[in-house]
Write a protein that holds these residues in place. Structure first.
Motif, mmCIF file in Angstrom:
data_model
loop_
_atom_site.group_PDB
_atom_site.id
_atom_site.type_symbol
_atom_site.label_atom_id
_atom_site.label_comp_id
_atom_site.label_asym_id
_atom_site.label_seq_id
_atom_site.Cartn_x
_atom_site.Cartn_y
_atom_site.Cartn_z
ATOM 1 N N GLY A 1 -0.679 8.394 0.975
ATOM 2 C CA GLY A 1 -1.537 7.863 0.094
ATOM 3 C C GLY A 1 -1.605 6.340 0.107
ATOM 4 O O GLY A 1 -2.740 5.697 -0.042
ATOM 5 N N ILE A 2 -0.649 5.605 0.488
ATOM 6 C CA ILE A 2 -0.776 4.238 0.729
ATOM 7 C C ILE A 2 -1.815 4.076 1.795
ATOM 8 O O ILE A 2 -2.808 3.101 1.810
ATOM 9 N N GLU B 1 3.482 7.646 1.685
ATOM 10 C CA GLU B 1 3.075 6.726 2.713
ATOM 11 C C GLU B 1 1.421 7.315 3.152
ATOM 12 O O GLU B 1 0.605 6.538 3.454
ATOM 13 N N GLN C 1 -4.289 5.809 2.858
ATOM 14 C CA GLN C 1 -5.536 6.259 2.414
ATOM 15 C C GLN C 1 -6.093 4.988 1.338
ATOM 16 O O GLN C 1 -7.303 4.715 1.722
ATOM 17 N N ARG C 2 -5.342 4.594 0.714
ATOM 18 C CA ARG C 2 -5.804 3.280 -0.158
ATOM 19 C C ARG C 2 -5.938 2.104 0.691
ATOM 20 O O ARG C 2 -7.259 1.397 0.413
ATOM 21 N N TYR C 3 -5.293 1.979 1.649
ATOM 22 C CA TYR C 3 -5.460 0.408 2.370
ATOM 23 C C TYR C 3 -5.931 0.473 3.919
ATOM 24 O O TYR C 3 -6.255 -0.572 4.358
ATOM 25 N N GLU C 4 -6.293 1.686 4.443
ATOM 26 C CA GLU C 4 -6.394 1.607 5.890
ATOM 27 C C GLU C 4 -7.943 1.057 6.036
ATOM 28 O O GLU C 4 -8.054 0.170 7.020
ATOM 29 N N ILE D 1 -0.043 -6.340 1.210
ATOM 30 C CA ILE D 1 0.376 -5.262 1.992
ATOM 31 C C ILE D 1 0.143 -5.732 3.322
ATOM 32 O O ILE D 1 -0.641 -6.293 3.902
ATOM 33 N N ASP E 1 -3.818 -7.124 -2.795
ATOM 34 C CA ASP E 1 -4.336 -6.212 -3.651
ATOM 35 C C ASP E 1 -3.599 -6.722 -5.114
ATOM 36 O O ASP E 1 -2.266 -6.085 -5.308
ATOM 37 N N GLU E 2 -4.257 -7.161 -6.120
ATOM 38 C CA GLU E 2 -3.601 -7.460 -7.436
ATOM 39 C C GLU E 2 -2.384 -8.165 -7.131
ATOM 40 O O GLU E 2 -1.395 -7.722 -7.863
#
Length: 160
Positions: free
Chosen positions: A53-54, A51, A56-59, A85, A80-81
């Motif tokens: 990592g997710i 969670e 960090q990627r999408y915030e 999200i 995202d692709e």
């Protein structure tokens, strides 16, 4: 104490009947419960890491979308692709209880009913209730009810 080679392992629990689990020796139940607690903690650590990592990627993308919509909280969707999200930033509101009590008194003073504007709840912390003198507790006894929650059994090895 070692268990027989044919003793069920943690991963076998899903296919065993509850009666078969209940019939296991106490020491084996202790071992299985210890394994279950360790596995739960391990899975929680892994999920928390995933969670994070997710997030960090999408915030940043979620914050940008929220800003584009003029929102400071709530749910937004970013893609995202081909994966959507759904990013939720819940609003947490807290109220100053002393100020609300003062407002309730002001509403009452002008002849209105504060319950039309406020939800008023009374609570007695159990620790305080237990510390009261018996006469005070008796006065509140009819307003108090007690229920129980789900039973929990924790197995421990006896010190030898």
């Amino acid at each position: 104490m070692p268990h027989p080679d044919n003793a069920p392992h943690f991963n076998d629990l899903g296919r065993l009947a509850l009666g078969d689990i209940a019939a296991l020796p106490p020491e084996m139940l202790l071992d299985l419960q210890t394994t279950a607690l360790a596995e739960t903690a391990r899975v929680k650590r892994l999920r928390d890491r995933l969670e994070a990592g997710i997030a960090q990627r999408y915030e940043a993308a979620a914050a940008a979308e929220r800003a584009a919509q003029g929102k400071t909280s709530g749910t937004v969707r970013v893609e995202d692709e081909g994966v959507v999200i759904v990013a939720d930033l819940p609003k947490k509101v807290s109220w100053d209880q002393d100020r609300l009590a003062a407002m309730a008194e002001r509403i009452r003073a002008v002849g209105d009913d504060p319950a039309e504007y406020l939800e008023i709840a009374y609570r007695v912390p159990e620790r305080r209730y237990g510390a009261w003198p018996a006469a005070m507790r008796e006065g509140f006894a009819d307003a108090r009810s007690e229920t129980t929650g789900k039973p929990v059994f924790r197995l421990e090895a006896r010190d030898r």
